[in-house]
Design a protein around this motif. Structure first.
Motif, PDB file in Angstrom:
ATOM      1  N   GLN A  22       0.831  -1.202   0.000  1.00 52.71           N
ATOM      2  CA  GLN A  22       0.000   0.000   0.000  1.00 52.71           C
ATOM      3  C   GLN A  22       0.871   1.259   0.000  1.00 52.71           C
ATOM      4  O   GLN A  22       0.578   2.225  -0.700  1.00 52.71           O
ATOM      5  CB  GLN A  22      -0.927  -0.005   1.220  1.00 52.71           C
ATOM      6  N   MET A  97      -4.451   2.469  -9.307  1.00 54.70           N
ATOM      7  CA  MET A  97      -5.722   2.507  -8.570  1.00 54.70           C
ATOM      8  C   MET A  97      -6.332   1.108  -8.462  1.00 54.70           C
ATOM      9  O   MET A  97      -6.897   0.746  -7.426  1.00 54.70           O
ATOM     10  CB  MET A  97      -6.698   3.474  -9.238  1.00 54.70           C
ATOM     11  N   THR A  98      -6.189   0.302  -9.521  1.00 57.12           N
ATOM     12  CA  THR A  98      -6.680  -1.074  -9.490  1.00 57.12           C
ATOM     13  C   THR A  98      -5.907  -1.893  -8.461  1.00 57.12           C
ATOM     14  O   THR A  98      -6.504  -2.636  -7.667  1.00 57.12           O
ATOM     15  CB  THR A  98      -6.547  -1.720 -10.885  1.00 57.12           C
ATOM     16  N   GLU A  99      -4.589  -1.754  -8.473  1.00 60.15           N
ATOM     17  CA  GLU A  99      -3.765  -2.484  -7.506  1.00 60.15           C
ATOM     18  C   GLU A  99      -4.071  -2.049  -6.079  1.00 60.15           C
ATOM     19  O   GLU A  99      -4.079  -2.870  -5.162  1.00 60.15           O
ATOM     20  CB  GLU A  99      -2.272  -2.287  -7.813  1.00 60.15           C
ATOM     21  N   MET A 100      -4.324  -0.756  -5.887  1.00 58.46           N
ATOM     22  CA  MET A 100      -4.656  -0.263  -4.551  1.00 58.46           C
ATOM     23  C   MET A 100      -5.980  -0.854  -4.063  1.00 58.46           C
ATOM     24  O   MET A 100      -6.094  -1.272  -2.904  1.00 58.46           O
ATOM     25  CB  MET A 100      -4.723   1.261  -4.528  1.00 58.46           C
ATOM     26  N   ALA A 101      -6.970  -0.924  -4.950  1.00 55.30           N
ATOM     27  CA  ALA A 101      -8.270  -1.497  -4.574  1.00 55.30           C
ATOM     28  C   ALA A 101      -8.126  -2.981  -4.234  1.00 55.30           C
ATOM     29  O   ALA A 101      -8.683  -3.455  -3.233  1.00 55.30           O
ATOM     30  CB  ALA A 101      -9.274  -1.295  -5.699  1.00 55.30           C
ATOM     31  N   LYS A 102      -7.370  -3.721  -5.044  1.00 49.72           N
ATOM     32  CA  LYS A 102      -7.148  -5.144  -4.769  1.00 49.72           C
ATOM     33  C   LYS A 102      -6.425  -5.343  -3.447  1.00 49.72           C
ATOM     34  O   LYS A 102      -6.781  -6.223  -2.648  1.00 49.72           O
ATOM     35  CB  LYS A 102      -6.344  -5.787  -5.906  1.00 49.72           C
ATOM     36  N   ASN A 103      -5.426  -4.519  -3.197  1.00 49.54           N
ATOM     37  CA  ASN A 103      -4.669  -4.622  -1.958  1.00 49.54           C
ATOM     38  C   ASN A 103      -5.539  -4.275  -0.753  1.00 49.54           C
ATOM     39  O   ASN A 103      -5.422  -4.907   0.298  1.00 49.54           O
ATOM     40  CB  ASN A 103      -3.435  -3.719  -2.011  1.00 49.54           C
ATOM     41  N   GLN A 104      -6.426  -3.298  -0.900  1.00 50.11           N
ATOM     42  CA  GLN A 104      -7.314  -2.926   0.208  1.00 50.11           C
ATOM     43  C   GLN A 104      -8.279  -4.056   0.540  1.00 50.11           C
ATOM     44  O   GLN A 104      -8.533  -4.345   1.715  1.00 50.11           O
ATOM     45  CB  GLN A 104      -8.097  -1.651  -0.144  1.00 50.11           C
ATOM     46  N   ILE A 105      -8.807  -4.729  -0.486  1.00 53.73           N
ATOM     47  CA  ILE A 105      -9.696  -5.873  -0.260  1.00 53.73           C
ATOM     48  C   ILE A 105      -8.933  -6.989   0.458  1.00 53.73           C
ATOM     49  O   ILE A 105      -9.437  -7.596   1.411  1.00 53.73           O
ATOM     50  CB  ILE A 105     -10.298  -6.360  -1.592  1.00 53.73           C
ATOM     51  N   ASN A 108      -8.351  -5.962   4.119  1.00 54.12           N
ATOM     52  CA  ASN A 108      -9.575  -6.080   4.905  1.00 54.12           C
ATOM     53  C   ASN A 108      -9.894  -7.544   5.227  1.00 54.12           C
ATOM     54  O   ASN A 108     -10.352  -7.860   6.334  1.00 54.12           O
ATOM     55  CB  ASN A 108     -10.755  -5.433   4.184  1.00 54.12           C
TER      56      ASN A 108
END
Length: 129
Positions: A22, A97-105, A108
């Motif tokens: 992240q 932004m795609t990698e950030m969203a995947k990493n956030q999921i 979590n």
């Protein structure tokens, strides 16, 4: 005596790796307009490192590679072979932004699993109440 299972230790390590990823992604996004900035990637090598430690090799020449792992379990590399902007910058904001969203999921999900493990421990300590 070991207080926690390997699962909790593995979750802790995975959270640390996700946090590192992240940070690198955020740094790339922050530098999207910086001239000549080269985006960075995080390469995790835990599985490879674990297998490499099992190998026994006889090093007969100083030019031979040494088998083993890095202590951190990851490596931060630059993507130096591309340019997406006229100023030499190679940050692809859509990819980041795609990698950030995947990493956030992923992060979590790890937090939910860790929370579940601690809830189970709490139930056992209270005696099932």
């Amino acid at each position: 005596m070991k207080l926690f299972s390997n699962t909790i230790n593995n979750l802790e390590q995975a959270l640390s790796q996700s946090t590192t990823k992240q940070r690198v992604i955020s740094n790339n996004i922050a530098n999207v307009d910086t001239p000549n900035y080269k985006a960075q990637d995080v390469r995790f090598n835990n599985a490879l490192s674990n297998e490499m430690q099992k190998l026994q090799a006889n090093k007969t020449n100083n030019k031979h590679f040494v088998f083993g792992s890095t202590s951190s379990g990851y490596q931060i590399t630059n993507r130096a072979n591309t340019n997406y902007q006229h100023n030499g910058n190679n940050v692809d904001i859509d990819k980041e932004m795609t990698e950030m969203a995947k990493n956030q999921i992923h992060y979590n999900a790890l937090i939910d699993r860790l929370s579940s493990k601690f809830s189970s421990l709490k139930t056992v300590i209270k005696g099932g109440n």
